[in-house]
Scaffold this motif. Structure first.
Motif, PDB file in Angstrom:
ATOM      1  N   THR A 105       0.820  -1.218   0.000  1.00 32.36           N
ATOM      2  CA  THR A 105       0.000   0.000   0.000  1.00 32.36           C
ATOM      3  C   THR A 105       0.851   1.265   0.000  1.00 32.36           C
ATOM      4  O   THR A 105       0.432   2.282  -0.533  1.00 32.36           O
ATOM      5  CB  THR A 105      -0.948   0.040   1.216  1.00 32.36           C
ATOM      6  N   LEU A 106       2.042   1.195   0.602  1.00 36.83           N
ATOM      7  CA  LEU A 106       2.834   2.424   0.733  1.00 36.83           C
ATOM      8  C   LEU A 106       3.768   2.676  -0.437  1.00 36.83           C
ATOM      9  O   LEU A 106       4.032   3.808  -0.791  1.00 36.83           O
ATOM     10  CB  LEU A 106       3.660   2.381   2.026  1.00 36.83           C
ATOM     11  N   CYS A 107       4.310   1.610  -1.018  1.00 40.49           N
ATOM     12  CA  CYS A 107       5.228   1.855  -2.141  1.00 40.49           C
ATOM     13  C   CYS A 107       5.131   0.700  -3.128  1.00 40.49           C
ATOM     14  O   CYS A 107       4.201   0.646  -3.937  1.00 40.49           O
ATOM     15  CB  CYS A 107       6.648   2.145  -1.669  1.00 40.49           C
ATOM     16  N   THR A 158       5.863  -5.178   3.155  1.00 40.02           N
ATOM     17  CA  THR A 158       6.659  -4.121   3.789  1.00 40.02           C
ATOM     18  C   THR A 158       8.117  -4.310   3.381  1.00 40.02           C
ATOM     19  O   THR A 158       8.454  -5.265   2.680  1.00 40.02           O
ATOM     20  CB  THR A 158       6.605  -4.223   5.321  1.00 40.02           C
TER      21      THR A 158
ATOM     22  N   THR B  53      11.187   3.651   3.267  1.00 39.77           N
ATOM     23  CA  THR B  53      10.423   4.638   4.030  1.00 39.77           C
ATOM     24  C   THR B  53      10.422   5.978   3.293  1.00 39.77           C
ATOM     25  O   THR B  53       9.391   6.651   3.167  1.00 39.77           O
ATOM     26  CB  THR B  53      11.029   4.807   5.442  1.00 39.77           C
ATOM     27  N   ALA B  56       8.197   5.639   0.230  1.00 38.52           N
ATOM     28  CA  ALA B  56       6.767   5.713   0.574  1.00 38.52           C
ATOM     29  C   ALA B  56       6.366   7.164   0.828  1.00 38.52           C
ATOM     30  O   ALA B  56       5.283   7.601   0.420  1.00 38.52           O
ATOM     31  CB  ALA B  56       6.481   4.853   1.802  1.00 38.52           C
ATOM     32  N   ALA B  60       3.629   9.238  -1.242  1.00 36.88           N
ATOM     33  CA  ALA B  60       2.490   9.844  -0.533  1.00 36.88           C
ATOM     34  C   ALA B  60       2.399  11.342  -0.827  1.00 36.88           C
ATOM     35  O   ALA B  60       1.305  11.877  -1.007  1.00 36.88           O
ATOM     36  CB  ALA B  60       2.623   9.606   0.975  1.00 36.88           C
TER      37      ALA B  60
END
Lengths: 201, 123
Positions: A105-107, A158, B53, B56, B60
């Motif tokens: 979902t994040l990357c 993740t 991180t 992401a 975003a």
């Protein structure tokens, strides 16, 4: 004479990348030979055929299947598939009652040694947002319609944990060799947006 | 397994990238940006968690801003993340990268792109 702007926007990503590469290699932080080798490897060698061989082995060898489900990183390494983004892979077994589908979902976290780099749709903002909210609808759009009795489980990858879906072996493939089975297994099936079809006769 | 040629049974959908017609990177710079991050990670410059991180965050930010006239580019976000992480670590300042980009842009046509001899950057 206009003062030249030096904002990111005044350069294409290609120019910024070239500049960064120039600096990093000049300072010895990146070895151009290593860089070229990494790119070539992902462009030409690493891809879903690795995962397909793992899946086919699991279909024909129950002991390997058990090892895969217990520790997919170690089991994949038995076949020689290891490396960056394969440090912790979890295999998810599809059954008649449970269907797994994978997203980041994040990357774009993805099991590189088994599937190569992710396809465009996996990285797309729409897939990443929607498959969590309405997995059945998204799967149907990909052409996979699941019965009401099948539970859909969505797994969010993740940086630490990557997933490989172990699809169901299609009926009517009892006579196929491991290599023939591997040829049936698609990337989409190993991410969980498709099932594996039996070969057409 | 490094052999580029797949056994015959694995042609088609399960063949290696490129040989099955699929391009992993749409443009060469995407592959360079990808390779730079991976090479720096393998050299121990940052952990992959640190990079992902940052990636992401970059994705975003793009999704929040969502410029109407701009198509989503994953590797543009990737490059942003790389530049940002290198700047935060004090390894390469963005201004230095832009100066170098200006310098590369102003080089004479046909000039070898390697920065192997010095020019006056000329302010």
């Amino acid at each position: 004479m206009a003062i030249q702007t030096r904002t990111e926007e005044s350069f294409t990503p290609a120019m910024r990348t070239e500049a960064l590469e120039d600096i990093l290699t000049e300072r010895g932080l990146v070895d151009p030979k290593v860089l070229a080798g990494l790119i070539k490897n992902f462009e030409e060698n690493v891809g879903p055929m690795n995962g397909a061989r793992v899946v086919a082995r699991a279909w024909v060898d129950p002991e390997f299947r058990a090892r895969l489900l217990a520790d997919a990183t170690a089991a994949s390494a038995e076949l020689g598939y290891k490396g960056a983004q394969g440090e912790c892979i979890v295999a998810l077994e599809n059954t008649d009652r449970v269907h797994h589908v994978v997203v980041c979902t994040l990357c774009s976290c993805y099991p590189w040694p088994l599937l190569g780099l992710p396809p465009g749709w996996y990285k797309d903002p729409a897939y990443r947002a929607r498959v969590v909210r309405e997995p059945r609808t998204v799967l149907a759009e990909f052409g996979l319609t699941l019965g009401a009795g099948v539970e859909v489980r969505v797994w969010d990858s993740t940086a630490e944990v990557r997933y490989l879906v172990l699809p169901q072996r299609p009926a009517g493939t009892e006579g196929l060799t491991e290599e023939e089975l591997a040829a049936l297994v698609t990337r989409d099936a190993m991410v969980g947006i498709a099932s594996v079809a039996a070969p057409r006769r | 397994m490094t052999a580029p040629a797949a056994p015959p049974a694995l042609q088609g959908a399960s063949a290696p990238p490129r040989s099955n017609g699929e391009l992993v990177f749409a443009e060469p710079w995407e592959g360079r940006a990808f390779g730079l991050a991976l090479a720096l990670h393998e050299a121990g410059t940052f952990t992959w968690k640190e990079f992902s991180t940052e990636l992401a965050g970059s994705i975003a930010r793009w999704e929040r801003a969502h410029p109407a006239d701009e198509e989503y580019s994953y590797y543009r976000c990737w490059l942003e993340a790389l530049e940002s992480l290198l700047e935060d670590r004090g390894i390469v300042d963005r201004a230095v990268t832009l100066d170098r980009a200006v310098h590369l842009r102003e080089r004479p046509a046909g000039h070898d792109h390697r920065h192997d001899h010095h020019h006056d950057h000329g302010g």
